[in-house]
Design a protein around this motif. Structure first.
Motif, PDB file in Angstrom:
ATOM      1  N   ILE A  94       0.841  -1.206   0.000  1.00  0.00           N
ATOM      2  CA  ILE A  94       0.000   0.000   0.000  1.00  0.00           C
ATOM      3  C   ILE A  94       0.871   1.248   0.000  1.00  0.00           C
ATOM      4  N   VAL A  95       0.713   2.029  -1.064  1.00  0.00           N
ATOM      5  CA  VAL A  95       1.367   3.344  -1.185  1.00  0.00           C
ATOM      6  C   VAL A  95       0.355   4.360  -0.659  1.00  0.00           C
ATOM      7  N   VAL A  96       0.703   5.063   0.419  1.00  0.00           N
ATOM      8  CA  VAL A  96      -0.307   5.905   1.056  1.00  0.00           C
ATOM      9  C   VAL A  96       0.286   7.207   1.598  1.00  0.00           C
ATOM     10  N   GLY A  97      -0.520   8.253   1.496  1.00  0.00           N
ATOM     11  CA  GLY A  97      -0.167   9.546   2.085  1.00  0.00           C
ATOM     12  C   GLY A  97      -1.454  10.296   2.350  1.00  0.00           C
ATOM     13  N   PHE A  98      -1.404  11.265   3.246  1.00  0.00           N
ATOM     14  CA  PHE A  98      -2.608  12.022   3.593  1.00  0.00           C
ATOM     15  C   PHE A  98      -2.309  13.518   3.599  1.00  0.00           C
ATOM     16  N   VAL A  99      -3.373  14.310   3.697  1.00  0.00           N
ATOM     17  CA  VAL A  99      -3.174  15.737   3.952  1.00  0.00           C
ATOM     18  C   VAL A  99      -3.323  15.963   5.450  1.00  0.00           C
ATOM     19  N   LYS A 100      -2.770  17.069   5.935  1.00  0.00           N
ATOM     20  CA  LYS A 100      -2.638  17.297   7.379  1.00  0.00           C
ATOM     21  C   LYS A 100      -3.971  17.352   8.116  1.00  0.00           C
TER      22      LYS A 100
ATOM     23  N   PRO B  27      -2.868  -4.952   8.902  1.00  0.00           N
ATOM     24  CA  PRO B  27      -1.495  -4.991   9.422  1.00  0.00           C
ATOM     25  C   PRO B  27      -0.571  -5.906   8.628  1.00  0.00           C
ATOM     26  N   THR B  28      -1.147  -6.781   7.766  1.00  0.00           N
ATOM     27  CA  THR B  28      -0.310  -7.723   7.010  1.00  0.00           C
ATOM     28  C   THR B  28       0.287  -7.117   5.739  1.00  0.00           C
ATOM     29  N   ALA B  29      -0.160  -5.918   5.361  1.00  0.00           N
ATOM     30  CA  ALA B  29       0.356  -5.306   4.123  1.00  0.00           C
ATOM     31  C   ALA B  29       1.727  -4.671   4.363  1.00  0.00           C
ATOM     32  N   HIS B  30       2.486  -4.498   3.266  1.00  0.00           N
ATOM     33  CA  HIS B  30       3.733  -3.710   3.326  1.00  0.00           C
ATOM     34  C   HIS B  30       3.374  -2.269   2.962  1.00  0.00           C
ATOM     35  N   TYR B  31       3.891  -1.304   3.727  1.00  0.00           N
ATOM     36  CA  TYR B  31       3.505   0.095   3.525  1.00  0.00           C
ATOM     37  C   TYR B  31       4.643   0.952   2.985  1.00  0.00           C
ATOM     38  N   TYR B  32       4.263   1.903   2.132  1.00  0.00           N
ATOM     39  CA  TYR B  32       5.191   2.850   1.514  1.00  0.00           C
ATOM     40  C   TYR B  32       4.592   4.227   1.779  1.00  0.00           C
ATOM     41  N   PHE B  33       5.023   4.862   2.867  1.00  0.00           N
ATOM     42  CA  PHE B  33       4.438   6.136   3.285  1.00  0.00           C
ATOM     43  C   PHE B  33       5.084   7.273   2.495  1.00  0.00           C
ATOM     44  N   CYS B  34       4.258   8.187   1.998  1.00  0.00           N
ATOM     45  CA  CYS B  34       4.826   9.238   1.151  1.00  0.00           C
ATOM     46  C   CYS B  34       4.035  10.528   1.314  1.00  0.00           C
ATOM     47  N   LYS B  35       4.517  11.581   0.659  1.00  0.00           N
ATOM     48  CA  LYS B  35       3.759  12.836   0.739  1.00  0.00           C
ATOM     49  C   LYS B  35       3.698  13.486  -0.631  1.00  0.00           C
ATOM     50  N   ALA B  36       2.512  14.045  -0.926  1.00  0.00           N
ATOM     51  CA  ALA B  36       2.314  14.749  -2.197  1.00  0.00           C
ATOM     52  C   ALA B  36       3.029  16.094  -2.127  1.00  0.00           C
ATOM     53  N   GLN B  37       3.301  16.653  -3.300  1.00  0.00           N
ATOM     54  CA  GLN B  37       4.055  17.913  -3.356  1.00  0.00           C
ATOM     55  C   GLN B  37       3.135  19.127  -3.218  1.00  0.00           C
TER      56      GLN B  37
ATOM     57  N   VAL C 274       5.961  10.623  -3.916  1.00  0.00           N
ATOM     58  CA  VAL C 274       5.029   9.561  -4.307  1.00  0.00           C
ATOM     59  C   VAL C 274       5.703   8.630  -5.309  1.00  0.00           C
ATOM     60  N   GLN C 275       6.455   9.215  -6.243  1.00  0.00           N
ATOM     61  CA  GLN C 275       7.112   8.403  -7.273  1.00  0.00           C
ATOM     62  C   GLN C 275       8.109   7.418  -6.659  1.00  0.00           C
ATOM     63  N   ALA C 276       8.865   7.904  -5.657  1.00  0.00           N
ATOM     64  CA  ALA C 276       9.849   7.024  -5.008  1.00  0.00           C
ATOM     65  C   ALA C 276       9.138   5.880  -4.277  1.00  0.00           C
ATOM     66  N   ALA C 277       8.013   6.193  -3.651  1.00  0.00           N
ATOM     67  CA  ALA C 277       7.253   5.161  -2.935  1.00  0.00           C
ATOM     68  C   ALA C 277       6.703   4.122  -3.910  1.00  0.00           C
ATOM     69  N   LEU C 278       6.157   4.586  -5.014  1.00  0.00           N
ATOM     70  CA  LEU C 278       5.589   3.653  -6.003  1.00  0.00           C
ATOM     71  C   LEU C 278       6.688   2.785  -6.616  1.00  0.00           C
ATOM     72  N   GLN C 279       7.814   3.409  -6.891  1.00  0.00           N
ATOM     73  CA  GLN C 279       8.940   2.666  -7.476  1.00  0.00           C
ATOM     74  C   GLN C 279       9.393   1.548  -6.518  1.00  0.00           C
ATOM     75  N   ALA C 280       9.471   1.876  -5.238  1.00  0.00           N
ATOM     76  CA  ALA C 280       9.875   0.873  -4.243  1.00  0.00           C
ATOM     77  C   ALA C 280       8.846  -0.259  -4.180  1.00  0.00           C
ATOM     78  N   ALA C 281       7.569   0.095  -4.218  1.00  0.00           N
ATOM     79  CA  ALA C 281       6.512  -0.922  -4.178  1.00  0.00           C
ATOM     80  C   ALA C 281       6.627  -1.844  -5.388  1.00  0.00           C
ATOM     81  N   ARG C 282       6.897  -1.255  -6.559  1.00  0.00           N
ATOM     82  CA  ARG C 282       7.009  -2.057  -7.793  1.00  0.00           C
ATOM     83  C   ARG C 282       8.223  -2.978  -7.737  1.00  0.00           C
ATOM     84  N   GLN C 283       9.304  -2.504  -7.118  1.00  0.00           N
ATOM     85  CA  GLN C 283      10.515  -3.346  -7.015  1.00  0.00           C
ATOM     86  C   GLN C 283      10.261  -4.552  -6.106  1.00  0.00           C
TER      87      GLN C 283
END
Length: 429
Positions: free
Chosen positions: A343-349, A362-372, A399-408
């Motif tokens: 799961i690639v995820v980010g939120f607004v404040k 809780p079983t998923a792998h997470y890729y926390f990121c922030k939009a620009q 976000v791109q770095a998080a997605l790239q890591a998820a794809r790898q």
């Protein structure tokens, strides 16, 4: 001559924009909107409208209605927000975005008024949409509320019908911190004598709608009391649903190209709305409805609703971003087969992230990121909060770095879900 890009730069720089900065951009009255529309001779009264509010599902419902009117041969305007990739997605006619030239010319004509009135970005966009729909002489325009209802800039129309999808917690700092308070704001779009459809009966708030409608002599319909789901099945790229029309005791089968299971509630609201509109003289057949709902994306350009962008690994984008929206997305996951979930995820404040995080598996792998954008929540802070909820993963600055890591990390039989905010999804697109 100003270019389209220069015009957008000017609008973003000059006008406070809620999606970027948050509550400081929200105006607590309709003065600016009315002042702008006065300068344009009240374009909002020159075409018919349908007004759509609600916490979740208002975008999908607006697009479904627009698709149906389009399919029935009506010249159909559609105003929605926010946009994902191009500002012009907010203003469409028959699925086509407003031309760049119109955006440039309108902004040039309004520059002195912008300086005088100091509208927010949203207030100016609403005025732009109404002017465009008037100029192009649409038969009807579907108008999606931006935030709330009562004080939303769109709430200057007298529609053919009002549709309210559902009520859940979102924007509590603006709309109130109880469901009845939030419902009271949404009920602000109900107009005297104008029928209102509520997509989903919710015991905590139904009296708010009934009382408001009765006080205004507005006929009220609860869609999920007029339709019952007989069966539903999710295929890879569509959702087949059979509904019982409880008033006519008739079965109706639909195939939706919006394949989230959560569309079931939205479609009931849309069908109840269409039934009233048919009775009021709009020529819409069941064939128009079935054709339109199987091609909503193509007809109106809707994106980001359980959108599959890759098969191996299965990669899905969904703009679900508040408690109820994320809950629906998590239920939808239960209908999917995969080995491991990423799961690639980010939120607004200003989202209540601590309420949303416990909904994630809780079983998923997470890729926390922030939009620009300035309003984005820090990815490291998000990762720390998530860890407190038992969610493990790493933080990524983009976000791109998080997605790239998820794809790898993902294997072909795994699934990648991107969610949490419109802005996270937009950056993946």
């Amino acid at each position: 001559m100003t270019s389209y890009k220069e015009t957008l730069d000017y609008l973003y720089a000059q006008l406070p924009m809620f999606t970027r900065v948050g509550a400081s951009a929200f105006k607590t009255d309709l003065h600016n909107t009315i002042a702008l529309l006065d300068k344009l001779d009240q374009p909002q009264h020159s075409f018919k409208t349908i007004h759509v509010a609600g916490t979740n599902g208002k975008g999908s419902s607006s697009h479904m209605l627009a698709a149906i009117f389009q399919q029935a041969g009506y010249k159909t305007g559609l105003y929605t927000s926010p946009h994902l990739l191009d500002f012009r997605e907010r203003i469409r006619i028959n699925g086509q975005m407003v031309p760049e030239d119109f955006v440039v010319d309108f902004t040039e004509q309004m520059r002195t008024h912008i300086t005088d009135i100091q509208p927010s970005f949203f207030e100016l966009t609403v005025a732009m949409a109404f002017r465009y729909f008037q100029q192009e002489a649409v038969d009807i325009a579907i108008i999606e509320v931006g935030l709330g209802g009562r004080l939303d800039s769109t709430n200057v129309i007298t529609p053919e019908l009002s549709l309210i999808t559902n009520i859940s917690y979102d924007h509590k700092n603006i709309l109130g911190d109880t469901l009845p308070q939030i419902a009271g704001e949404k009920a602000g779009i109900i107009k005297a004598g104008v029928p209102v459809v509520i997509s989903e009966t919710q015991s905590e708030v139904q009296d708010v709608f009934i009382n408001t409608a009765n006080a205004l002599n507005a006929p009220i319909h609860f869609a999920d009391q007029e339709w019952m789901e007989a069966s539903g099945a999710i295929e890879s790229n569509h959702f087949t649903i059979t509904l019982l029309d409880t008033r006519q005791q008739q079965m109706r089968r639909l195939q939706l190209d919006l394949n989230g299971r959560y569309q079931e509630k939205n479609v009931m609201g849309v069908l109840s709305a269409v039934k009233i509109l048919q009775q009021n003289g709009w020529h819409i057949t069941w064939d128009h409805i079935t054709q339109a709902l199987s091609h909503v994306k193509k007809l109106t350009g809707l994106r980001g609703r359980w959108e599959v962008i890759q098969r191996h690994p299965l990669t899905v984008l969904d703009v679900g971003h508040n408690e109820a929206g994320i809950r629906e997305v998590m239920q939808q996951l239960g209908h999917v087969n995969y080995q491991q979930l990423h799961i690639v995820v980010g939120f607004v404040k200003d989202k209540e992230v601590e309420k949303v995080l416990p909904l994630f598996p809780p079983t998923a792998h997470y890729y926390f990121c922030k939009a620009q954008i300035p309003r984005a929540m820090d990815e490291v802070a998000l990762a720390e909060m998530a860890a407190a909820s038992g969610l493990q993963g790493h933080a990524y600055a983009s976000v791109q770095a998080a997605l790239q890591a998820a794809r790898q990390h993902a294997q072909p039989d795994d699934m990648i879900l991107v969610c949490g905010s419109f802005f996270i999804v937009a950056e993946v697109m």
